[in-house]
Motif scaffolding. Structure first.
Motif, PDB file in Angstrom:
ATOM      1  N   ASP A   1      14.749  -4.397  -7.162  1.00 42.66           N
ATOM      2  CA  ASP A   1      15.959  -3.583  -7.227  1.00 42.66           C
ATOM      3  C   ASP A   1      16.227  -3.180  -8.675  1.00 42.66           C
ATOM      4  OD1 ASP A   1      18.124  -2.208  -6.140  1.00 42.66           O
ATOM      5  OD2 ASP A   1      18.649  -3.896  -4.843  1.00 42.66           O
ATOM      6  N   GLY A   2      17.263  -2.367  -8.847  1.00 41.95           N
ATOM      7  CA  GLY A   2      17.668  -1.917 -10.159  1.00 41.95           C
ATOM      8  C   GLY A   2      16.964  -0.673 -10.621  1.00 41.95           C
ATOM      9  N   TYR A   3      15.655  -0.651 -10.467  1.00 41.61           N
ATOM     10  CA  TYR A   3      14.851   0.498 -10.862  1.00 41.61           C
ATOM     11  C   TYR A   3      13.484   0.350 -10.208  1.00 41.61           C
ATOM     12  CZ  TYR A   3      13.509   4.470 -13.794  1.00 41.61           C
ATOM     13  OH  TYR A   3      13.108   5.698 -14.224  1.00 41.61           O
ATOM     14  N   THR A   4      12.587   1.270 -10.542  1.00 43.21           N
ATOM     15  CA  THR A   4      11.272   1.271  -9.918  1.00 43.21           C
ATOM     16  C   THR A   4      10.313   0.298 -10.616  1.00 43.21           C
ATOM     17  OG1 THR A   4      10.549   3.090 -11.341  1.00 43.21           O
ATOM     18  CG2 THR A   4      11.526   3.670  -9.214  1.00 43.21           C
ATOM     19  N   ALA A   5       9.195   0.051  -9.948  1.00 40.57           N
ATOM     20  CA  ALA A   5       8.146  -0.802 -10.507  1.00 40.57           C
ATOM     21  C   ALA A   5       6.796  -0.276 -10.044  1.00 40.57           C
ATOM     22  CB  ALA A   5       8.333  -2.252 -10.077  1.00 40.57           C
ATOM     23  N   ARG A   6       5.750  -0.836 -10.611  1.00 37.15           N
ATOM     24  CA  ARG A   6       4.393  -0.451 -10.251  1.00 37.15           C
ATOM     25  C   ARG A   6       3.642  -1.719  -9.875  1.00 37.15           C
ATOM     26  NH1 ARG A   6       1.697   4.234 -10.319  1.00 37.15           N
ATOM     27  NH2 ARG A   6      -0.461   4.421 -11.066  1.00 37.15           N
ATOM     28  N   LEU A   7       3.007  -1.682  -8.715  1.00 39.02           N
ATOM     29  CA  LEU A   7       2.310  -2.845  -8.193  1.00 39.02           C
ATOM     30  C   LEU A   7       0.808  -2.699  -8.409  1.00 39.02           C
ATOM     31  CD1 LEU A   7       2.204  -5.491  -6.519  1.00 39.02           C
ATOM     32  CD2 LEU A   7       2.089  -4.045  -4.467  1.00 39.02           C
ATOM     33  N   PHE A   8       0.222  -3.730  -8.997  1.00 33.94           N
ATOM     34  CA  PHE A   8      -1.209  -3.749  -9.275  1.00 33.94           C
ATOM     35  C   PHE A   8      -1.853  -4.885  -8.489  1.00 33.94           C
ATOM     36  CE2 PHE A   8       0.944  -1.964 -12.913  1.00 33.94           C
ATOM     37  CZ  PHE A   8       0.172  -0.857 -13.242  1.00 33.94           C
ATOM     38  N   ARG A   9      -2.907  -4.532  -7.730  1.00 33.66           N
ATOM     39  CA  ARG A   9      -3.674  -5.526  -6.988  1.00 33.66           C
ATOM     40  C   ARG A   9      -5.152  -5.327  -7.269  1.00 33.66           C
ATOM     41  NH1 ARG A   9      -1.108  -3.956  -1.381  1.00 33.66           N
ATOM     42  NH2 ARG A   9      -0.949  -2.015  -2.574  1.00 33.66           N
TER      43      ARG A   9
ATOM     44  N   GLU B   1      -5.848   0.692  -5.757  1.00 30.67           N
ATOM     45  CA  GLU B   1      -5.135   1.618  -6.624  1.00 30.67           C
ATOM     46  C   GLU B   1      -3.704   1.120  -6.831  1.00 30.67           C
ATOM     47  OE1 GLU B   1      -6.104   4.501  -8.280  1.00 30.67           O
ATOM     48  OE2 GLU B   1      -8.078   3.682  -7.755  1.00 30.67           O
ATOM     49  N   PRO B   2      -3.145   1.318  -8.026  1.00 31.56           N
ATOM     50  CA  PRO B   2      -1.751   0.926  -8.244  1.00 31.56           C
ATOM     51  C   PRO B   2      -0.817   1.655  -7.281  1.00 31.56           C
ATOM     52  CG  PRO B   2      -2.837   1.421 -10.326  1.00 31.56           C
ATOM     53  CD  PRO B   2      -3.771   1.862  -9.240  1.00 31.56           C
ATOM     54  N   ALA B   3       0.274   0.999  -6.922  1.00 24.14           N
ATOM     55  CA  ALA B   3       1.229   1.568  -5.975  1.00 24.14           C
ATOM     56  C   ALA B   3       2.617   1.599  -6.606  1.00 24.14           C
ATOM     57  CB  ALA B   3       1.269   0.739  -4.695  1.00 24.14           C
ATOM     58  N   GLU B   4       3.351   2.666  -6.332  1.00 25.81           N
ATOM     59  CA  GLU B   4       4.729   2.786  -6.794  1.00 25.81           C
ATOM     60  C   GLU B   4       5.667   2.044  -5.845  1.00 25.81           C
ATOM     61  OE1 GLU B   4       6.458   4.281  -9.458  1.00 25.81           O
ATOM     62  OE2 GLU B   4       4.452   4.092 -10.300  1.00 25.81           O
ATOM     63  N   LEU B   5       6.646   1.359  -6.410  1.00 32.54           N
ATOM     64  CA  LEU B   5       7.661   0.656  -5.634  1.00 32.54           C
ATOM     65  C   LEU B   5       9.028   1.201  -5.994  1.00 32.54           C
ATOM     66  CD1 LEU B   5       6.424  -3.029  -6.092  1.00 32.54           C
ATOM     67  CD2 LEU B   5       5.981  -1.526  -4.142  1.00 32.54           C
ATOM     68  N   ALA B   6       9.768   1.617  -4.998  1.00 33.45           N
ATOM     69  CA  ALA B   6      11.111   2.142  -5.224  1.00 33.45           C
ATOM     70  C   ALA B   6      12.122   1.008  -5.294  1.00 33.45           C
ATOM     71  CB  ALA B   6      11.487   3.101  -4.092  1.00 33.45           C
ATOM     72  N   ALA B   7      13.227   1.255  -5.988  1.00 32.98           N
ATOM     73  CA  ALA B   7      14.319   0.287  -6.002  1.00 32.98           C
ATOM     74  C   ALA B   7      14.787   0.036  -4.574  1.00 32.98           C
ATOM     75  CB  ALA B   7      15.465   0.795  -6.856  1.00 32.98           C
ATOM     76  N   GLY B   8      15.003  -1.220  -4.248  1.00 34.39           N
ATOM     77  CA  GLY B   8      15.416  -1.594  -2.905  1.00 34.39           C
ATOM     78  C   GLY B   8      14.269  -1.976  -1.992  1.00 34.39           C
ATOM     79  N   THR B   9      13.038  -1.948  -2.493  1.00 30.50           N
ATOM     80  CA  THR B   9      11.875  -2.251  -1.660  1.00 30.50           C
ATOM     81  C   THR B   9      11.773  -3.742  -1.372  1.00 30.50           C
ATOM     82  OG1 THR B   9      10.637  -0.379  -2.557  1.00 30.50           O
ATOM     83  CG2 THR B   9       9.358  -2.120  -1.505  1.00 30.50           C
ATOM     84  N   ASP B  10      11.542  -4.065  -0.113  1.00 37.94           N
ATOM     85  CA  ASP B  10      11.275  -5.441   0.298  1.00 37.94           C
ATOM     86  C   ASP B  10       9.785  -5.704   0.099  1.00 37.94           C
ATOM     87  OD1 ASP B  10      10.662  -7.800   1.726  1.00 37.94           O
ATOM     88  OD2 ASP B  10      12.279  -7.466   3.149  1.00 37.94           O
ATOM     89  N   VAL B  11       9.459  -6.607  -0.814  1.00 35.77           N
ATOM     90  CA  VAL B  11       8.055  -6.941  -1.074  1.00 35.77           C
ATOM     91  C   VAL B  11       7.781  -8.399  -0.699  1.00 35.77           C
ATOM     92  CG1 VAL B  11       7.608  -5.179  -2.816  1.00 35.77           C
ATOM     93  CG2 VAL B  11       8.654  -7.342  -3.512  1.00 35.77           C
ATOM     94  N   SER B  12       8.477  -8.872   0.325  1.00 40.29           N
ATOM     95  CA  SER B  12       8.316 -10.258   0.762  1.00 40.29           C
ATOM     96  C   SER B  12       6.884 -10.570   1.164  1.00 40.29           C
ATOM     97  CB  SER B  12       9.255 -10.548   1.933  1.00 40.29           C
ATOM     98  OG  SER B  12      10.600 -10.316   1.591  1.00 40.29           O
ATOM     99  N   TRP B  13       6.150  -9.568   1.615  1.00 43.39           N
ATOM    100  CA  TRP B  13       4.773  -9.791   2.026  1.00 43.39           C
ATOM    101  C   TRP B  13       3.917 -10.317   0.876  1.00 43.39           C
ATOM    102  CZ3 TRP B  13       1.125  -6.888  -0.551  1.00 43.39           C
ATOM    103  CH2 TRP B  13       1.594  -5.753  -1.221  1.00 43.39           C
ATOM    104  N   LEU B  14       4.325 -10.053  -0.369  1.00 42.59           N
ATOM    105  CA  LEU B  14       3.574 -10.558  -1.509  1.00 42.59           C
ATOM    106  C   LEU B  14       3.613 -12.091  -1.587  1.00 42.59           C
ATOM    107  CD1 LEU B  14       4.547  -8.077  -4.372  1.00 42.59           C
ATOM    108  CD2 LEU B  14       2.256  -8.413  -3.428  1.00 42.59           C
TER     109      LEU B  14
END
Length: 241
Positions: free
Chosen positions: A210-218, A222-235
């Motif tokens: 939350d708060g702002y966006t982030a970038r997910l690297f695995r 390929e890197p993925a964009e994450l929007a504020a409010g995204t549920d990333v519980s699967w991580l």
């Protein structure tokens, strides 16, 4: 199950004048009326840093009982005796290597590993410390840290202050994305690049950005964009993360 962890990229987003003003709601919910033990050892002038954070939190939250853990005769014992219903811990930013070294030397690192029932908040270096290791910090290793392992309050790595590549920059060193790619040449754990103003909140088996966006690297993806409010519980349950 570990208590909640609130992990900030930094204390304020670009253009903001008042620290933590962008995160009043999660801070108020997370800290409640608890005494806040502030861990300032990533910084230089410990009293000044503690005073600055206390003033900043009181400005946006009102009455906050923030105390510098460095002022306690035995900081580790103070944490071991803390009441999880009335006390919490906030680990400030600064140099992550210095933080890891000092907390290893004074026993606070071991105490924090034991007290997973205490709510934890961190910013920058304090957020790095909540990860499995401190390997994705941006800091220069100004001291020998005594190890790279951290608290593993979350099973993923954070890269705070994440910066996107600037196509107009004359800098010829690695971009942040390239450095994280180098990390994944040796490590499988996922990395969340938290841009300024963003935070991760772990509550039980729920992890949200939350708060702002982030970038997910695995690794291998390929890197993925994450929007504020995204549920990333699967991580929390992803193998290798």
């Amino acid at each position: 199950m570990a208590a909640d962890s609130l992990l900030f990229s930094n204390s304020r987003p670009p253009g903001a004048q008042v620290p933590f003003a962008h995160a009043v709601a999660p801070l108020r919910e997370h800290l409640g009326s608890r005494t806040v033990w502030f861990v300032p050892w990533a910084g230089g002038e410990l009293d000044d840093y503690t005073g600055w954070v206390g003033d900043a939190l009181r400005e946006v939250l009102g009455d906050v009982d923030l105390r510098g853990l460095h002022r306690e005769p035995d900081p580790a014992a103070t944490l071991r005796a803390a009441d999880p219903e009335r006390e919490t811990v906030f680990v400030g930013g600064g140099n992550t290597f210095r933080l890891r070294r000092r907390l290893g030397d004074n026993g606070v690192l071991a105490a924090l590993r034991e007290r997973t029932d205490l709510r934890y908040a961190g910013a920058s270096a304090g957020s790095n410390l909540a990860c499995p290791t401190i390997r994705t910090t941006n800091d220069m290793p100004i001291v020998e840290p005594g190890g790279l392992d951290a608290l593993a309050r979350i099973p993923v790595q954070i890269n705070p202050h994440y910066l996107d590549p600037d196509p107009h920059s004359t800098h010829r060193g690695e971009t942040r994305e390239e450095r994280i790619a180098e990390f994944h040449e040796e490590n499988a754990v996922a990395v969340v690049g938290l841009r300024e103003g963003a935070w991760l909140l772990r509550s039980g088996e729920r992890l949200t950005l939350d708060g702002y966006t982030a970038r997910l690297f695995r690794r291998g993806q390929e890197p993925a964009e994450l929007a504020a409010g995204t549920d990333v519980s699967w991580l929390l349950a992803t193998p290798g993360s």
